[in-house]
Design an enzyme around this catalytic site. Structure first.
Site, mmCIF file in Angstrom:
data_model
loop_
_atom_site.group_PDB
_atom_site.id
_atom_site.type_symbol
_atom_site.label_atom_id
_atom_site.label_comp_id
_atom_site.label_asym_id
_atom_site.label_seq_id
_atom_site.Cartn_x
_atom_site.Cartn_y
_atom_site.Cartn_z
ATOM 1 N N ALA A 131 0.863 -1.192 0.000
ATOM 2 C CA ALA A 131 0.000 0.000 0.000
ATOM 3 C C ALA A 131 0.890 1.230 0.000
ATOM 4 O O ALA A 131 2.082 1.163 0.332
ATOM 5 C CB ALA A 131 -0.909 0.000 1.234
ATOM 6 N N ALA A 133 1.038 5.552 1.112
ATOM 7 C CA ALA A 133 0.453 6.643 1.885
ATOM 8 C C ALA A 133 1.028 7.939 1.333
ATOM 9 O O ALA A 133 1.823 7.925 0.395
ATOM 10 C CB ALA A 133 0.795 6.473 3.358
ATOM 11 N N SER A 134 0.630 9.072 1.933
ATOM 12 C CA SER A 134 1.062 10.350 1.372
ATOM 13 C C SER A 134 2.550 10.592 1.570
ATOM 14 O O SER A 134 3.184 11.235 0.748
ATOM 15 C CB SER A 134 0.266 11.487 1.991
ATOM 16 O OG SER A 134 0.329 11.399 3.394
ATOM 17 N N ILE A 135 3.136 10.101 2.656
ATOM 18 C CA ILE A 135 4.569 10.347 2.883
ATOM 19 C C ILE A 135 5.352 9.051 3.041
ATOM 20 O O ILE A 135 6.486 9.064 3.502
ATOM 21 C CB ILE A 135 4.805 11.269 4.103
ATOM 22 C CG1 ILE A 135 4.219 10.670 5.384
ATOM 23 C CG2 ILE A 135 4.265 12.660 3.848
ATOM 24 C CD1 ILE A 135 4.605 11.432 6.655
ATOM 25 N N GLN A 137 5.312 4.320 2.226
ATOM 26 C CA GLN A 137 4.645 3.140 1.680
ATOM 27 C C GLN A 137 4.776 1.980 2.667
ATOM 28 O O GLN A 137 5.643 1.981 3.544
ATOM 29 C CB GLN A 137 5.195 2.773 0.309
ATOM 30 C CG GLN A 137 6.644 2.358 0.264
ATOM 31 C CD GLN A 137 7.148 2.256 -1.184
ATOM 32 O OE1 GLN A 137 6.764 3.039 -2.056
ATOM 33 N NE2 GLN A 137 8.015 1.288 -1.434
ATOM 34 N N VAL A 138 3.881 0.999 2.505
ATOM 35 C CA VAL A 138 3.785 -0.108 3.463
ATOM 36 C C VAL A 138 4.181 -1.409 2.776
ATOM 37 O O VAL A 138 3.725 -1.702 1.665
ATOM 38 C CB VAL A 138 2.349 -0.225 4.021
ATOM 39 C CG1 VAL A 138 2.239 -1.393 4.992
ATOM 40 C CG2 VAL A 138 1.934 1.079 4.700
ATOM 41 N N LYS A 152 6.063 0.251 7.601
ATOM 42 C CA LYS A 152 5.848 1.548 6.932
ATOM 43 C C LYS A 152 7.193 2.255 6.797
ATOM 44 O O LYS A 152 7.907 2.444 7.787
ATOM 45 C CB LYS A 152 4.860 2.405 7.723
ATOM 46 C CG LYS A 152 4.509 3.702 7.002
ATOM 47 C CD LYS A 152 3.109 4.198 7.320
ATOM 48 C CE LYS A 152 3.010 4.853 8.657
ATOM 49 N NZ LYS A 152 1.736 5.591 8.814
ATOM 50 N N ASP A 284 -7.367 11.176 11.337
ATOM 51 C CA ASP A 284 -7.203 10.963 9.890
ATOM 52 C C ASP A 284 -8.349 10.100 9.380
ATOM 53 O O ASP A 284 -8.164 8.948 8.991
ATOM 54 C CB ASP A 284 -5.854 10.286 9.615
ATOM 55 C CG ASP A 284 -5.451 10.380 8.143
ATOM 56 O OD1 ASP A 284 -6.216 10.976 7.359
ATOM 57 O OD2 ASP A 284 -4.384 9.847 7.793
#
Length: 439
Positions: A131, A133-135, A137-138, A152, A284
Site C-alpha cells: 500500500a 500513503a502520502s509520505i 509506503q507499506v 511503513k 485521519d
C-alpha cells in the site's frame, strides 16, 4: 526514487496555478451570467471545476499538499449528485497508490533506521509495497518471531517536500478561505502544519498507536474495535502487526445494508469513545484507514495525525450541541462567544446562530438516524449558498485552532457515514461518551 516533486520552483508553480484557475473561472462565470445562465448553474459549474483542479493539483504532489487533499477528500459526500462524478474521479486518483520506491531505496532507509543488520529482524520481507500513503509506503513482512507485520517506510525527501508544501499552502490561504467561509484560515493552517510536522516522526505515531492499542486491545474478546500493536519503531520506519480486512471504501462501493449499518455503528462508537477511553482522537478519518474484519470487528490504522485530549472531547462542545438541538438560542450564542466561535467585532443574532447550527444536530433528535449523501448535500448547500442567511451567519463564525482537529474528524466521520448510507443509533453513543451532552 519516487516521482515526488521536490524542487521548490516546480512545487510552487503547481500550487500557484490554483488561485489563477479560480480567478479565470470566476471571470468566465461572469460572462455566462451575462449570457443568461442562472447564478446557481454558474456557481455549480465554477465549484465543480475548481474542486477538480484543486484535487488534481494536490494529487500530483506528496507531502503537505497531498495530506491536505486527503483531509478534504472525506467531504466528497457533500457534493451534489449531478456534480459528484468529476469529484469522485479526482478523489479516486488522489487516494490511489503513489509511484513505489525501488527496493534498493527501501533497503537503504531500513538500514539507516533499523541498523545494517535489519534483514536479521525479519524472517521474510516483500520488496513490493502492499500500500502507499502520502509520505510513505507499506510493505508486508514476517517478523523474526513468526508474526505477520506491516512495515511503513517513509519516502526519502518527504520531510523537505511536506515542509515546502505547508509553507506554500499558507501563502495561498485566501484560496482555502472559500472552503471555510468566515473562519480565519491562517491560524487553522498553522495548526494543521504543526500536526502534520508531527507525522514526520514515526516514533510519535508509534506512541499514539501504543496508547490506542492499550485500550482497543486486539487480544480482548470484548473489544468491537481493535488497533494493531506496534512491534518496532524509528523516526522513518514503523513496524506493526498486520491485519487483513475489507476497507470501508469497499463497503461504500458494494457492501450490504447490514454491513454498511454495522460499519457506521463501529465508526461512530470509535470516534466518540476514543477521547474518553484513550485520551486521544484519531484525526485521519478516511475510509482506507478502517477495515472490517472477518470476525465482525473493525480495525483502525494510521495514527500519525492524533489530537491529545486527556479530558476527552471538550465539555463545551457537548453543551453547545445539546443547546442547538434543544433550540436554546440565547444560551447557545453566549457559549459560542465564550469559546471564541464568534469572530470579534461581528454581530450575529441568537436566532441566526441557532438556525445555522441546529440542522447539524438532526442525527441526535431520533433514536436512529439515516446518514445520506442528500442530507449532507442539503447542509453543505444551506451554509454554502451566498444567497442564504446561513451563509452570511457563517462568515461571523470562527473555528478556534484547538478545535480544528475535533471539527475535522467529526465532519470527516460524518462524511464517511453518509458515504456508507448508514442508519445508526448515534444519539445513544453521543449520550454515553460526549461530556456535556446528556447533562
Amino acid at each position: 526514487m519516487t516521482d515526488m516533486p521536490r524542487k521548490a520552483v516546480a512545487r510552487t508553480a503547481k500550487l500557484a496555478s490554483l488561485p489563477l484557475g479560480v480567478a479565470g473561472r470566476m471571470v468566465g462565470g461572469w460572462g455566462k451570467r451575462l449570457a443568461g445562465q442562472s447564478a446557481a448553474e454558474v456557481s455549480a459549474d465554477i465549484s465543480a471545476k475548481t474542486a477538480e483542479q484543486l484535487f488534481a493539483v494536490l494529487g500530483q504532489l506528496k507531502g503537505g499538499a497531498m495530506k491536505f487533499g486527503q483531509a478534504l477528500s472525506v467531504f466528497e459526500a457533500a457534493v451534489p449528485d449531478e456534480l459528484a462524478e468529476p469529484y469522485r474521479e479526482a478523489l479516486t486518483k488522489l487516494q490511489a497508490a503513489a509511484p513505489p520506491m525501488p527496493a534498493r531505496t527501501v533497503h537503504r532507509v531500513l538500514a539507516e533506521q533499523l541498523g545494517a543488520g535489519w534483514p536479521k529482524r525479519f524472517a521474510e520481507f516483500d520488496d513490493d509495497p502492499a500500500a502507499a500513503a502520502s509520505i510513505g509506503q507499506v510493505h508486508r513482512a514476517l517478523w523474526h518471531d513468526g508474526r505477520q507485520v506491516a512495515v511503513k517506510v517513509q519516502y526519502p525527501g518527504a520531510d523537505e517536500a511536506l515542509l515546502a508544501d505547508l509553507r506554500q499552502l499558507q501563502r495561498f490561504s485566501r484560496v482555502f478561505q472559500t472552503l471555510v467561509p468566515g473562519a480565519d484560515v491562517k491560524p487553522l493552517l498553522t495548526e494543521l502544519r504543526d500536526r502534520m510536522v508531527e507525522e514526520l516522526d514515526y516514533r510519535a505515531e508509534a506512541d499514539n498507536q501504543r496508547g490506542f492499542a492499550e485500550v482497543f486491545d486486539p487480544g480482548s474478546p470484548d473489544e468491537h474495535v481493535i488497533v494493531p500493536r506496534v512491534v518496532a519503531s524509528a523516526p522513518k520506519v514503523m513496524v506493526t502487526e498486520w491485519v487483513s480486512g475489507t476497507p470501508l471504501s469497499a463497503i461504500i462501493r458494494e457492501g450490504s445494508v447490514a454491513e454498511r449499518n454495522e460499519a457506521g455503528r463501529l465508526l461512530a462508537e470509535f470516534h466518540f469513545s476514543a477521547p474518553a477511553r484513550a485520551g486521544l482522537l484519531h484525526a485521519d478519518p478516511h475510509p482506507g484507514n478502517f477495515l472490517l474484519l472477518g470476525d465482525g470487528r473493525m480495525a483502525v490504522l494510521d495514527f500519525g495525525a492524533c489530537a491529545k485530549l486527556p479530558g476527552g472531547i471538550p465539555r463545551p462542545l457537548g453543551v453547545m450541541t445539546r443547546l442547538a438541538r434543544d433550540g436554546r438560542s440565547a444560551e447557545l450564542l453566549n457559549l459560542l462567544r465564550d469559546e471564541h466561535f464568534v469572530r470579534p467585532g461581528t454581530e450575529v443574532s441568537a436566532q441566526d446562530a441557532l438556525d445555522y447550527l441546529a440542522p447539524f444536530t438532526d442525527p441526535l433528535r431520533t433514536e436512529k438516524f439515516h446518514f445520506t449523501r442528500r442530507w449532507l448535500q442539503r447542509q453543505a448547500g444551506r451554509i454554502g449558498d451566498a444567497r442564504n442567511q446561513e451563509f452570511r451567519t457563517g462568515r461571523s463564525f470562527n473555528l478556534p485552532p484547538h478545535y480544528l482537529l475535533i471539527h475535522r474528524v467529526t465532519a470527516g466521520a460524518t462524511g464517511i457515514l453518509c458515504q456508507l448510507d448508514a442508519e445508526v443509533a448515534v444519539r445513544e453513543i453521543v449520550e454515553k461518551w460526549q461530556p456535556g451532552f446528556a447533562d
